[in-house]
Design an enzyme around this catalytic site. Structure first.
Site, PDB file in Angstrom:
ATOM      1  N   ARG A 202     -23.189 -36.411  13.966  1.00 46.98           N
ATOM      2  CA  ARG A 202     -23.734 -36.439  15.339  1.00 46.98           C
ATOM      3  C   ARG A 202     -24.795 -35.023  15.021  1.00 46.98           C
ATOM      4  O   ARG A 202     -24.114 -34.250  13.620  1.00 46.98           O
ATOM      5  CB  ARG A 202     -23.742 -36.301  16.618  1.00 46.98           C
ATOM      6  CG  ARG A 202     -22.402 -35.927  17.157  1.00 46.98           C
ATOM      7  CD  ARG A 202     -21.801 -34.909  16.437  1.00 46.98           C
ATOM      8  NE  ARG A 202     -22.547 -33.581  16.527  1.00 46.98           N
ATOM      9  CZ  ARG A 202     -22.029 -32.664  16.167  1.00 46.98           C
ATOM     10  NH1 ARG A 202     -21.490 -32.264  14.888  1.00 46.98           N
ATOM     11  NH2 ARG A 202     -23.050 -31.665  16.991  1.00 46.98           N
ATOM     12  N   GLY A 203     -25.645 -35.015  15.299  1.00 50.05           N
ATOM     13  CA  GLY A 203     -26.770 -33.470  14.988  1.00 50.05           C
ATOM     14  C   GLY A 203     -27.518 -33.513  14.202  1.00 50.05           C
ATOM     15  O   GLY A 203     -27.868 -34.738  13.056  1.00 50.05           O
TER      16      GLY A 203
ATOM     17  N   LYS B 271     -29.404 -28.922  23.068  1.00 47.93           N
ATOM     18  CA  LYS B 271     -28.559 -29.765  24.045  1.00 47.93           C
ATOM     19  C   LYS B 271     -28.908 -28.954  25.642  1.00 47.93           C
ATOM     20  O   LYS B 271     -29.008 -28.060  25.631  1.00 47.93           O
ATOM     21  CB  LYS B 271     -26.893 -28.566  23.666  1.00 47.93           C
ATOM     22  CG  LYS B 271     -25.778 -29.418  23.715  1.00 47.93           C
ATOM     23  CD  LYS B 271     -25.964 -31.232  23.893  1.00 47.93           C
ATOM     24  CE  LYS B 271     -25.777 -31.700  22.681  1.00 47.93           C
ATOM     25  NZ  LYS B 271     -26.020 -33.225  22.965  1.00 47.93           N
TER      26      LYS B 271
ATOM     27  N   ASP C 124     -32.787 -30.166  18.194  1.00 49.26           N
ATOM     28  CA  ASP C 124     -33.474 -30.879  18.042  1.00 49.26           C
ATOM     29  C   ASP C 124     -34.223 -31.757  18.095  1.00 49.26           C
ATOM     30  O   ASP C 124     -35.409 -32.459  16.979  1.00 49.26           O
ATOM     31  CB  ASP C 124     -32.985 -32.348  19.081  1.00 49.26           C
ATOM     32  CG  ASP C 124     -30.804 -31.877  19.005  1.00 49.26           C
ATOM     33  OD1 ASP C 124     -30.496 -31.065  19.994  1.00 49.26           O
ATOM     34  OD2 ASP C 124     -29.890 -33.007  18.234  1.00 49.26           O
TER      35      ASP C 124
END
Lengths: 368, 368
Positions: free
Chosen positions: B53-54, B255, B244
């Site tokens: 993730r990331g 987030k 993101d």
């Protein structure tokens, strides 16, 4: 309100006529268990460990704790010791000190032999009055929901966000923030509640969801992070929260994270209401940010978390990386400028010294 | 960066020379395990299930996923199928599509027999470039921390709040939001990081705390509700988060819950920075609130939570009252007006079309 169809209050006398029974809220929502408190020490322990929680219920439990103490020893020294013990359990909730002051006032003027009976009577009165206060809060909050419902297309629910648990199990019955919601639901107004999980102790996910579900009120649990996003997208019509202490100026101490929701409501034009019985008002202070002490609780409440494991046991799991420290401030203060209105047992007012003085001229004058 | 004294990147080639190894981030912080990906399907699965993730690491993994596909079948049809498969894994992170577009651009112009080798080379280049980008972000962010340190009494740490995980394990190395913090720490500037837990997946408590601890950076985990209170009391000097997707106007998707911290920072005069490599910028859109799709993830991520049980097993427990529904929007959008500055690989700029155009005239012009 009801659990499995049976009506409960959160605190009542045991069949033996002297012990005090409470619902063990640390076991909810997965277990419904009651605890009988037989001494002031047990009452203090129940408050400290959050077997009972919620500012009004803490006050009621403390009052009964005094009764349990003077039943054994009603001397001035014993009364003072019980008041000290119970007063030291939680630092933020003002109802605690309000209830203890009231017990002291009533009992200290009486002969020792009359104190036990008077203490039980006064604690019972505090409970009954709390129910009446919450009922009145519900009646004054109901029109606010009704007005929003009237502006929405027929059948579309009023979406109300709440943080933590200010429901009936935080009080003796009805609740504060949830009282208007229960009344709206009972009146046939379609409501839907966004329930903030409320980390670290998850009172929203565990308790608010539990009691709304028990009463049949539609609701959805969200993490504490989600409310701002929902407000940005028009999915929240109003916010109603409770409070542990409100200043004479209308600043509001409530569960940690309330301030963030108030900021988001303000940024998105969502009305932000705080429901409170007047014993929650601390007329002695004005600047909440400066003067309300904020309880710092154990780091373990952040690092560990308990829930229902797949084997049916309630288990504690560590969620923070091993070796990392945690901090746990339990409340924050929402400045009055972010509060649309205070819903009290005497009506709705602006969150300001003037607003409060209009509804409570007697108390405001005494404090000034 | 280091784990147990050994240097790692988050993604590397296996000893067989063709499989792709990643750290299973769903097992951190309690287990350090790696997974070898042997197909585009496995790469897509790793992205979807958040084994990786990331945003930057998702892009790198997707690039290697294309390499794994064309190794088996480098035809136009197979390439298109792999791009579709990988592109459908996560909707919010723009790096994913940036990396896939780049792979398509490079590969579609090549003869089929040259594609596999070129795909591996391009994926490796994407990884190396990500490391360089993050390193540059760290170097541009470092002076911001140094300036605050210079204004504080000697030895007092700069308190930096971060949300979610934008550290080295969200990228290939160094991280975005954490890169300046690692560099400040390495330069001897005293820093202390407030780590937001970041419900529902706890990337802060689990991953950010894990990697800061691994590198010896002082930090304290807090629940997502606590940051506003800390800012009200002067305990946060700056906020740095990742993103993101950032719009051409400087709106920032990150987030869920980031927006709430930005509001609190704004309300308390705390600088709020967003660190991002330019592949995270979506030059095609301006209004983030309207145009960035927000992923809605499974309700179970809210109702259940896993952690280390007392028996040493990682167990899942239910935290929401049985029978209650949950909603799980995974990101929110912080409007540019709340962002003090963007820390990029070309420097720090205002979160605005003008600010971004100053640093990235080439890309901004192409988009306009």
């Amino acid at each position: 309100m009801k659990i499995n169809g049976q009506h409960y209050r959160t605190i009542w006398l045991a069949q033996d006529g002297w012990r005090v029974v409470v619902i063990d809220q640390t076991r909810l929502p997965f277990r419904f268990e009651t605890v009988a408190l037989g001494s002031a020490e047990q009452a203090a322990g129940a408050i400290r460990s959050m077997v009972v929680r919620g500012a009004p219920l803490i006050g009621a439990t403390a009052a009964y704790g005094v009764a349990l103490a003077v039943r054994v020893d009603a001397s001035d020294a014993a009364l003072a010791a019980a008041l000290d013990l119970l007063g030291a359990t939680r630092p933020t909730a003002v109802n605690l000190h309000w209830a203890l002051s009231r017990m002291r006032r009533v009992l200290s003027g009486l002969p020792v032999e009359m104190r036990a009976e008077a203490a039980y009577a006064e604690a019972a009165a505090i409970c009954d009055e709390d129910v009446a206060l919450c009922h009145a809060i519900g009646e004054y909050g109901l029109p606010l929901i009704r007005e929003i419902a009237a502006r929405k297309p027929a059948g579309q629910p009023v979406n109300i966000l709440t943080h933590c648990n200010a429901g009936w199990i935080a009080t003796v019955d009805w609740g504060t923030a949830l009282a208007p919601i229960y009344m709206a639901h009972d009146a046939g107004i379609p409501v839907h509640v966004w329930v903030d999980e409320t980390r670290p102790r998850n009172q929203g996910a565990a308790l608010t969801a539990y009691e709304l579900g028990g009463h049949g009120v539609p609701h959805t649990v969200i993490v504490d992070n989600a409310g701002g996003h929902l407000m940005q997208h028009g999915q929240v019509d109003m916010v109603i929260v409770g409070t542990d202490r409100t200043t004479a100026n209308g600043d509001v101490a409530n569960k940690i994270g309330t301030y963030l929701k108030a900021l988001a409501a303000h940024d998105n034009g969502v009305p932000f209401y705080v429901a409170l019985p007047s014993p929650t008002i601390d007329w002695s202070i004005r600047d909440g940010l400066r003067d309300i002490p904020i309880e710092e609780r154990a780091a373990r409440e952040v690092t560990h978390l308990s829930g229902l494991a797949e084997d049916g046991e309630v288990r504690s799991v560590r969620v923070v990386a091993p070796g990392s420290a945690a901090a746990n401030p339990a409340f924050d203060v929402t400045p009055a400028r972010l509060v649309t209105g205070l819903i009290t047992e005497r009506g709705v007012c602006a969150a300001s010294a003037t607003g409060l003085a209009t509804l409570f001229p007697d108390m405001a004058n005494k404090a000034a």
